[in-house]
Scaffold this active site. Structure first.
Site, PDB file in Angstrom:
ATOM      1  N   ASP A  59     -36.509  25.301 -26.016  1.00  0.00           N
ATOM      2  CA  ASP A  59     -35.225  25.033 -25.377  1.00  0.00           C
ATOM      3  C   ASP A  59     -34.888  23.564 -25.605  1.00  0.00           C
ATOM      4  OD1 ASP A  59     -32.942  25.196 -23.721  1.00  0.00           O
ATOM      5  OD2 ASP A  59     -33.962  26.511 -22.298  1.00  0.00           O
ATOM      6  N   SER A  84     -26.043  41.968 -25.014  1.00  0.00           N
ATOM      7  CA  SER A  84     -25.097  41.879 -23.907  1.00  0.00           C
ATOM      8  C   SER A  84     -24.300  43.172 -23.903  1.00  0.00           C
ATOM      9  CB  SER A  84     -24.147  40.686 -24.106  1.00  0.00           C
ATOM     10  OG  SER A  84     -23.036  40.760 -23.226  1.00  0.00           O
ATOM     11  N   TYR A  93     -18.788  35.469 -29.437  1.00  0.00           N
ATOM     12  CA  TYR A  93     -19.852  36.079 -28.634  1.00  0.00           C
ATOM     13  C   TYR A  93     -20.037  37.545 -28.997  1.00  0.00           C
ATOM     14  CZ  TYR A  93     -22.776  36.809 -24.501  1.00  0.00           C
ATOM     15  OH  TYR A  93     -23.829  37.090 -23.652  1.00  0.00           O
ATOM     16  N   LYS A 126     -23.414  39.102 -30.506  1.00  0.00           N
ATOM     17  CA  LYS A 126     -24.169  40.102 -29.753  1.00  0.00           C
ATOM     18  C   LYS A 126     -24.110  41.485 -30.401  1.00  0.00           C
ATOM     19  CE  LYS A 126     -25.794  37.402 -26.561  1.00  0.00           C
ATOM     20  NZ  LYS A 126     -27.244  37.119 -26.478  1.00  0.00           N
TER      21      LYS A 126
END
Length: 229
Positions: A36, A128, A141, A145
């Site tokens: 991260d 998602s 997005y 996804k």
């Protein structure tokens, strides 16, 4: 002599769903390692990395494997989004979303495959509900996804019998994911979001399956999730 718990690499493990997975892994006796940009909770080993740099993501994964002495599971929980119409989202931002959400998923898994094969380990990718249902103002997005869904399904076929592969499809969760958005893109005051701990429990269920048993796909969302089905 007590055997060490399973080594679990978690991308995006410093916040949101990733942090919930780390917490669940620790409670289950696992040994999480985080990749991260920000440090995870104290005591969890990590590598600082901007996952949009996929070569750096691969190198961080290899360092994690070396530090852990092997690898039993990878959970690609890192994700980002900046909603807006295609013409309003800067190209650099649009491409960064795809890089973090999709390309880094593939990069980390690619680098982890030798260690996972040695352990007959498990991979859990995080898509998602917007990887199944497209909506306006989310082209980056949804592209990323939807890509994670296709990538994971193909990977499951490719690795069948060698490495477990699970696609987890979460709905909206109570995390900081929405905090930096314009107000029009934030969940409304009546929105019912899922607890990320519930999704983390599903992730741990997937990685704890015995050899020969595969959990291929899980959709985990609040009962009133509007983006699913």
């Amino acid at each position: 002599m007590t055997q060490p718990g399973p080594a679990i690499l978690v991308t995006g493990g410093s916040s949101g769903l990733g942090a919930a997975v780390v917490d669940a892994a620790v409670k289950a006796g696992g040994r999480p390692f985080v990749i991260d940009r920000q440090p995870p909770v104290e005591g969890v080993p990590w590598a600082e990395c901007d996952l949009a740099d996929t070569r750096a993501a691969e190198e961080a994964t290899r360092r994690a494997v070396a530090q852990l002495g092997g690898l039993n599971a990878v959970v690609t929980a890192a994700g980002m989004d900046v909603p807006g119409r295609l013409t309003d989202v800067p190209a650099e931002t649009w491409e960064r979303i795809v890089a973090v959400d999709l390309l880094a998923t593939a990069a980390v898994i690619r680098a982890a495959l030798p260690a996972l094969a040695d352990a007959h380990g498990n991979i859990v990718t995080i898509a998602s509900t917007l990887g199944l249902k497209a909506v306006s103002d989310a082209t980056a997005y949804c592209a990323a996804k939807f890509g994670v869904v296709g990538f994971t399904r193909a990977l499951a076929a490719e690795l069948a019998g060698d490495i477990g592969v699970t696609l987890v499809v979460p709905g909206g969760m109570r995390t900081k994911f929405f905090d930096d958005r314009d107000e029009r893109y934030k969940p409304g005051p009546d929105a019912i979001l899922n607890d990320p701990a519930n999704v983390a429990a599903a992730v741990m269920f997937a990685v704890s399956q015995p050899r020969g048993c595969a959990v291929r796909e899980l959709v985990v969302c609040a009962e009133t999730e509007t983006s699913y089905p």
